[in-house]
Every structure is written in C-alpha cells, then in structure tokens.
Design an enzyme around this catalytic site. Sequence first.
Site, PDB file in Angstrom:
ATOM      1  N   ASP A  32       0.824  -1.220   0.000  1.00 57.94           N
ATOM      2  CA  ASP A  32       0.000   0.000   0.000  1.00 57.94           C
ATOM      3  C   ASP A  32       0.854   1.265   0.000  1.00 57.94           C
ATOM      4  O   ASP A  32       0.318   2.372   0.106  1.00 57.94           O
ATOM      5  CB  ASP A  32      -0.973   0.014   1.202  1.00 57.94           C
ATOM      6  CG  ASP A  32      -0.267   0.254   2.527  1.00 57.94           C
ATOM      7  OD1 ASP A  32       0.980   0.192   2.570  1.00 57.94           O
ATOM      8  OD2 ASP A  32      -0.966   0.515   3.532  1.00 57.94           O
ATOM      9  N   ASP A  51      -4.283  -2.979   0.171  1.00 61.74           N
ATOM     10  CA  ASP A  51      -4.149  -2.871   1.621  1.00 61.74           C
ATOM     11  C   ASP A  51      -4.386  -4.241   2.250  1.00 61.74           C
ATOM     12  O   ASP A  51      -5.435  -4.860   2.021  1.00 61.74           O
ATOM     13  CB  ASP A  51      -5.192  -1.848   2.122  1.00 61.74           C
ATOM     14  CG  ASP A  51      -4.982  -1.471   3.579  1.00 61.74           C
ATOM     15  OD1 ASP A  51      -4.368  -2.262   4.333  1.00 61.74           O
ATOM     16  OD2 ASP A  51      -5.445  -0.380   3.959  1.00 61.74           O
ATOM     17  N   TYR A 143       3.643  -4.608  18.962  1.00 67.56           N
ATOM     18  CA  TYR A 143       4.213  -5.141  17.714  1.00 67.56           C
ATOM     19  C   TYR A 143       4.658  -6.592  17.898  1.00 67.56           C
ATOM     20  O   TYR A 143       4.347  -7.467  17.080  1.00 67.56           O
ATOM     21  CB  TYR A 143       5.387  -4.258  17.277  1.00 67.56           C
ATOM     22  CG  TYR A 143       6.255  -4.838  16.178  1.00 67.56           C
ATOM     23  CD1 TYR A 143       5.799  -4.902  14.859  1.00 67.56           C
ATOM     24  CD2 TYR A 143       7.538  -5.310  16.448  1.00 67.56           C
ATOM     25  CE1 TYR A 143       6.598  -5.438  13.852  1.00 67.56           C
ATOM     26  CE2 TYR A 143       8.343  -5.829  15.449  1.00 67.56           C
ATOM     27  CZ  TYR A 143       7.875  -5.894  14.155  1.00 67.56           C
ATOM     28  OH  TYR A 143       8.677  -6.423  13.154  1.00 67.56           O
ATOM     29  N   LYS A 147       3.055  -9.909  15.989  1.00 68.86           N
ATOM     30  CA  LYS A 147       3.875 -10.860  15.209  1.00 68.86           C
ATOM     31  C   LYS A 147       3.721 -12.272  15.777  1.00 68.86           C
ATOM     32  O   LYS A 147       3.653 -13.245  15.037  1.00 68.86           O
ATOM     33  CB  LYS A 147       5.345 -10.424  15.240  1.00 68.86           C
ATOM     34  CG  LYS A 147       5.639  -9.252  14.317  1.00 68.86           C
ATOM     35  CD  LYS A 147       5.568  -9.692  12.863  1.00 68.86           C
ATOM     36  CE  LYS A 147       5.758  -8.549  11.901  1.00 68.86           C
ATOM     37  NZ  LYS A 147       5.724  -8.958  10.498  1.00 68.86           N
ATOM     38  N   VAL A 186      19.114   1.968  13.014  1.00 66.85           N
ATOM     39  CA  VAL A 186      20.196   2.886  13.375  1.00 66.85           C
ATOM     40  C   VAL A 186      21.291   2.947  12.308  1.00 66.85           C
ATOM     41  O   VAL A 186      21.900   4.002  12.106  1.00 66.85           O
ATOM     42  CB  VAL A 186      20.768   2.510  14.768  1.00 66.85           C
ATOM     43  CG1 VAL A 186      21.618   1.264  14.733  1.00 66.85           C
ATOM     44  CG2 VAL A 186      21.543   3.655  15.378  1.00 66.85           C
ATOM     45  N   VAL A 187      21.502   1.868  11.576  1.00 67.83           N
ATOM     46  CA  VAL A 187      22.547   1.890  10.540  1.00 67.83           C
ATOM     47  C   VAL A 187      22.163   2.897   9.450  1.00 67.83           C
ATOM     48  O   VAL A 187      22.997   3.702   9.005  1.00 67.83           O
ATOM     49  CB  VAL A 187      22.774   0.475   9.948  1.00 67.83           C
ATOM     50  CG1 VAL A 187      23.752   0.525   8.787  1.00 67.83           C
ATOM     51  CG2 VAL A 187      23.269  -0.487  11.031  1.00 67.83           C
ATOM     52  N   ILE A 202      23.928   8.458  20.615  1.00 63.94           N
ATOM     53  CA  ILE A 202      23.841   7.104  21.162  1.00 63.94           C
ATOM     54  C   ILE A 202      22.901   7.125  22.358  1.00 63.94           C
ATOM     55  O   ILE A 202      23.216   7.726  23.388  1.00 63.94           O
ATOM     56  CB  ILE A 202      25.241   6.586  21.555  1.00 63.94           C
ATOM     57  CG1 ILE A 202      26.084   6.491  20.279  1.00 63.94           C
ATOM     58  CG2 ILE A 202      25.147   5.248  22.279  1.00 63.94           C
ATOM     59  CD1 ILE A 202      27.514   6.137  20.484  1.00 63.94           C
ATOM     60  N   GLY A 275      11.008   1.754  26.677  1.00 65.86           N
ATOM     61  CA  GLY A 275      10.578   0.601  25.862  1.00 65.86           C
ATOM     62  C   GLY A 275      11.705  -0.097  25.109  1.00 65.86           C
ATOM     63  O   GLY A 275      11.491  -1.162  24.544  1.00 65.86           O
TER      64      GLY A 275
HETATM   65  N1  LIG Z   1      13.867  -4.338   9.551  1.00 68.91           N
HETATM   66  C1  LIG Z   1      14.036  -5.158  10.588  1.00 68.91           C
HETATM   67  O1  LIG Z   1      15.032  -5.084  11.316  1.00 68.91           O
HETATM   68  C2  LIG Z   1      13.002  -6.225  10.875  1.00 68.91           C
HETATM   69  C3  LIG Z   1      13.202  -7.028  11.992  1.00 68.91           C
HETATM   70  C4  LIG Z   1      12.263  -8.025  12.284  1.00 68.91           C
HETATM   71  C5  LIG Z   1      11.182  -8.226  11.443  1.00 68.91           C
HETATM   72  N2  LIG Z   1      10.994  -7.411  10.369  1.00 68.91           N
HETATM   73  C6  LIG Z   1       9.827  -7.670   9.511  1.00 68.91           C
HETATM   74  O2  LIG Z   1      10.251  -7.737   8.170  1.00 68.91           O
HETATM   75  C7  LIG Z   1       9.205  -7.274   7.303  1.00 68.91           C
HETATM   76  C8  LIG Z   1       9.729  -6.196   6.379  1.00 68.91           C
HETATM   77  O3  LIG Z   1      10.159  -5.078   7.172  1.00 68.91           O
HETATM   78  P1  LIG Z   1      11.001  -3.856   6.582  1.00 68.91           P
HETATM   79  O4  LIG Z   1      12.065  -3.542   7.547  1.00 68.91           O
HETATM   80  O5  LIG Z   1      11.337  -4.114   5.151  1.00 68.91           O
HETATM   81  O6  LIG Z   1       9.926  -2.684   6.716  1.00 68.91           O
HETATM   82  P2  LIG Z   1       9.278  -1.723   5.602  1.00 68.91           P
HETATM   83  O7  LIG Z   1       8.408  -0.770   6.337  1.00 68.91           O
HETATM   84  O8  LIG Z   1      10.325  -1.180   4.712  1.00 68.91           O
HETATM   85  O9  LIG Z   1       8.380  -2.743   4.768  1.00 68.91           O
HETATM   86  C9  LIG Z   1       7.042  -3.052   5.083  1.00 68.91           C
HETATM   87  C10 LIG Z   1       6.226  -2.896   3.821  1.00 68.91           C
HETATM   88  O10 LIG Z   1       4.869  -3.235   4.114  1.00 68.91           O
HETATM   89  C11 LIG Z   1       4.023  -2.280   3.478  1.00 68.91           C
HETATM   90  N3  LIG Z   1       2.759  -2.203   4.202  1.00 68.91           N
HETATM   91  C12 LIG Z   1       2.551  -1.690   5.451  1.00 68.91           C
HETATM   92  N4  LIG Z   1       1.247  -1.737   5.761  1.00 68.91           N
HETATM   93  C13 LIG Z   1       0.612  -2.287   4.690  1.00 68.91           C
HETATM   94  C14 LIG Z   1      -0.763  -2.574   4.405  1.00 68.91           C
HETATM   95  N5  LIG Z   1      -1.742  -2.308   5.277  1.00 68.91           N
HETATM   96  N6  LIG Z   1      -1.054  -3.139   3.213  1.00 68.91           N
HETATM   97  C15 LIG Z   1      -0.077  -3.404   2.296  1.00 68.91           C
HETATM   98  N7  LIG Z   1       1.232  -3.143   2.518  1.00 68.91           N
HETATM   99  C16 LIG Z   1       1.567  -2.596   3.706  1.00 68.91           C
HETATM  100  C17 LIG Z   1       4.796  -0.979   3.534  1.00 68.91           C
HETATM  101  O11 LIG Z   1       4.380  -0.009   2.592  1.00 68.91           O
HETATM  102  C18 LIG Z   1       6.223  -1.458   3.280  1.00 68.91           C
HETATM  103  O12 LIG Z   1       6.531  -1.469   1.900  1.00 68.91           O
HETATM  104  C19 LIG Z   1       8.078  -6.806   8.228  1.00 68.91           C
HETATM  105  O13 LIG Z   1       7.137  -7.845   8.344  1.00 68.91           O
HETATM  106  C20 LIG Z   1       8.791  -6.572   9.554  1.00 68.91           C
HETATM  107  O14 LIG Z   1       7.902  -6.688  10.651  1.00 68.91           O
HETATM  108  C21 LIG Z   1      11.876  -6.416  10.066  1.00 68.91           C
END
Ligand SMILES: NC(=O)c1ccc[n+]([C@@H]2O[C@H](COP(=O)([O-])OP(=O)(O)OC[C@H]3O[C@@H](n4cnc5c(N)ncnc54)[C@H](O)[C@@H]3O)[C@@H](O)[C@H]2O)c1
Length: 310
Positions: A32, A51, A143, A147, A186-187, A202, A275
């Site tokens: 979305d 969505d 969150y 999950k 953070v990176v 930091i 948190g």
């Molecule tokens: N980045 C991390 O360190 C990390 C760690 C643990 C888990 N995750 C999981 O990995 C997955 C990808 O995360 P990311 O870091 O690439 O985040 P991101 O926000 O870049 O990607 C999430 C994507 O989901 C889309 N999205 C959000 N709500 C939506 C909806 N209602 N309908 C359709 N699309 C929707 C967003 O537009 C985005 O493109 C997620 O499930 C996240 O919870 C990420």
Amino acid sequence: MKVLVTGGAGFIGSHVADALLAQGHEVVVFDDLSTGRRENVPAGATFVEGDLRSEADVDRVFAEHRPDWVSHQGAQTSVSKSTREPLLDAAINVMGTLHVLRASVRHEIQRLVFASTGGAIYGEVPEGERATTAWMPQPISPYACSKLAGEAYLGAFSSEFGLPTQILRYANVYGPRQDPHGEAGVVAIFSQRIHGGEALRINARKEAGDDGCVRDYVYVGDVVAANLRGLRGELDAPVVNVGTGVEATTKQIALGLARALGKEPEITFGDRREGDLERSLLEPGTGPDLVPLDEGLAQTAAWFAERSGR
Ligand SMILES: NC(=O)c1ccc[n+]([C@@H]2O[C@H](COP(=O)([O-])OP(=O)(O)OC[C@H]3O[C@@H](n4cnc5c(N)ncnc54)[C@H](O)[C@@H]3O)[C@@H](O)[C@H]2O)c1
C-alpha cells in the site's frame, strides 16, 4: 515459480523480490506504499497497490495472479507506533496476516514464508546468552504481540489446512534501502547523518554516556538468502532465527560506519529510551557464511554515499 511478495516495496521485501527475479521466478508485489516506495519495486516485477487490511484487496491479487509461493513481508513495522496505535498494528499484522493465510488456503499456494521478529519476540536476552527458538516468547510491545499472533495463526493454518509455512524470526536487519527517517534502523539513520555532517546520538542502554543497547545486526542479503531457502522448503525447522549471534553496541555501529566512510562524526549521548530492550541477541538458525558486520556496514555506507551524491 510465481511468487507474491507482500510489502515488496519496502526495505526487505524489495530485496527478496530482486533475488527471486534474479533466480528466474515471476514476482508480484502487493503493497500500500505506506512506508514502502514505488521506486523500490524492481522493474521486472508486477506491482499491485492494495491494503492488507482489506480481505477483498488480498483475495483479488491471489485470484488474478495465482501465485505458487507467498513471501509475507508486509507489516506495520514500528514498535513505537504499535504502542501508540495498537489497533492499527493489529489490523495490519494480525488481520492482514489472516487475510493472506485465508487466501493462501483458498488459492492452494504451495508455501508461505512469514517475516517475524527475533529482535522483539524474546524480550530481554540476559548477558552471555543468545535467544533460541526453544525460548518461551516474552512479547513486550504490541508489535511483538501481533507478530507472535501471526506466528500462531500460521501454525493453526498449517495443521488445520495442511498449508506449508515457514516462520523466520529476523534480528535487526540493515542494508541498502532501509528508511533512515524512522526512529529504528540505526545503521540507516547514522549513514544518512554522517553524509549530512550531523552528529550521531547514542541512546543509553542504562545511563547516558554508555555504549548503547546491544543488538544482533544481520545484513539484508543474509535475510534474503534465508527467505529463498524458506520458500524452497530447505530449512530444517518450522521456526528459524535469522541473526548472526554476534553482538554489537550502538557505539560500535557508529564507529564502524565512520571508519567505512573515512569520517569523524561528532558523537553525542542521550538518555535511555522508554521501551528499548537493553540486549537482544539470537542463536543463528541459518548460515554459516554470513556477511561480517564490517563488510555489511561498508556496503550500506557505500549505498548511502552513492545516493546522497545523486
Ligand atoms: N527491519 C528489521 O530489522 C526487521 C526485523 C524483524 C522483522 N521485520 C519484519 O520484516 C518485514 C519487512 O520489514 P522492513 O524492515 O522491510 O519494513 P518496511 O516498512 O520497509 O516494509 C514493510 C512494507 O509493508 C508495506 N505495508 C505496510 N502496511 C501495509 C498494508 N496495510 N497493506 C499493504 N502493505 C503494507 C509498507 O508499505 C512497506 O513497503 C516486516 O514484516 C517486519 O515486521 C523487520
């Protein structure tokens, strides 16, 4: 194979889409664009805007594109937003995941991989330990709860309907295309700030002036490799940690990036953030050839450098 990548306009999903295309698969991205970007979607993929909260949107993309595999990366990914808006978080991460699961059964897909979180689901990881998948989850944020609920529904759909599923619990993922504008990542935030000549802050693990929280930073390429193995059914457990088992403080990240870029940014110290887990570290379930932190930081820094030069 035809693969549906939800969240494929986001950071991790777009890398998964790239890798699938490179291996000759057909890719459909469903997103979305709430945090994702259209420009992240690879040119060779079909893009469908929709969505996850709408079962009709989700069912339509399955009906029209008939995927064989599903990589479910789409989610509300901000821990602090989940605390401020737990209903929104659950609507996307719980109900959205249920919509994907129901459509996966209805349209008889062959395998679904679910992006879960090892960084948030285990809670605090005591000094000297690494979280294993045998640990009882201790979700603290909404969150982490959403999950964990998604994981539980995967288990139910897999036993009830025989849907083949794979849960991947990611550590702290970093790499090119991560959004530097959020409060996590953070990176990406530090890379962007170093290029802008800004100071790096930091946030304390316990007290202002310490080296910051301990995390397990895993390079996005390694997360993609785990996803591909998950889709092919090559992982040996239904729930797998995707991390490195190597701990790094926020200060180590700041210094590593500064070194990679040959810069000496100013470093400031903030208080502990409400948190924030003090320490998170995973027992890795994939590997063994994971990208070392220094190399991953250098690749990420180079990408941000190229982008800021555009
Ligand atoms: N980045 C991390 O360190 C990390 C760690 C643990 C888990 N995750 C999981 O990995 C997955 C990808 O995360 P990311 O870091 O690439 O985040 P991101 O926000 O870049 O990607 C999430 C994507 O989901 C889309 N999205 C959000 N709500 C939506 C909806 N209602 N309908 C359709 N699309 C929707 C967003 O537009 C985005 O493109 C997620 O499930 C996240 O919870 C990420």
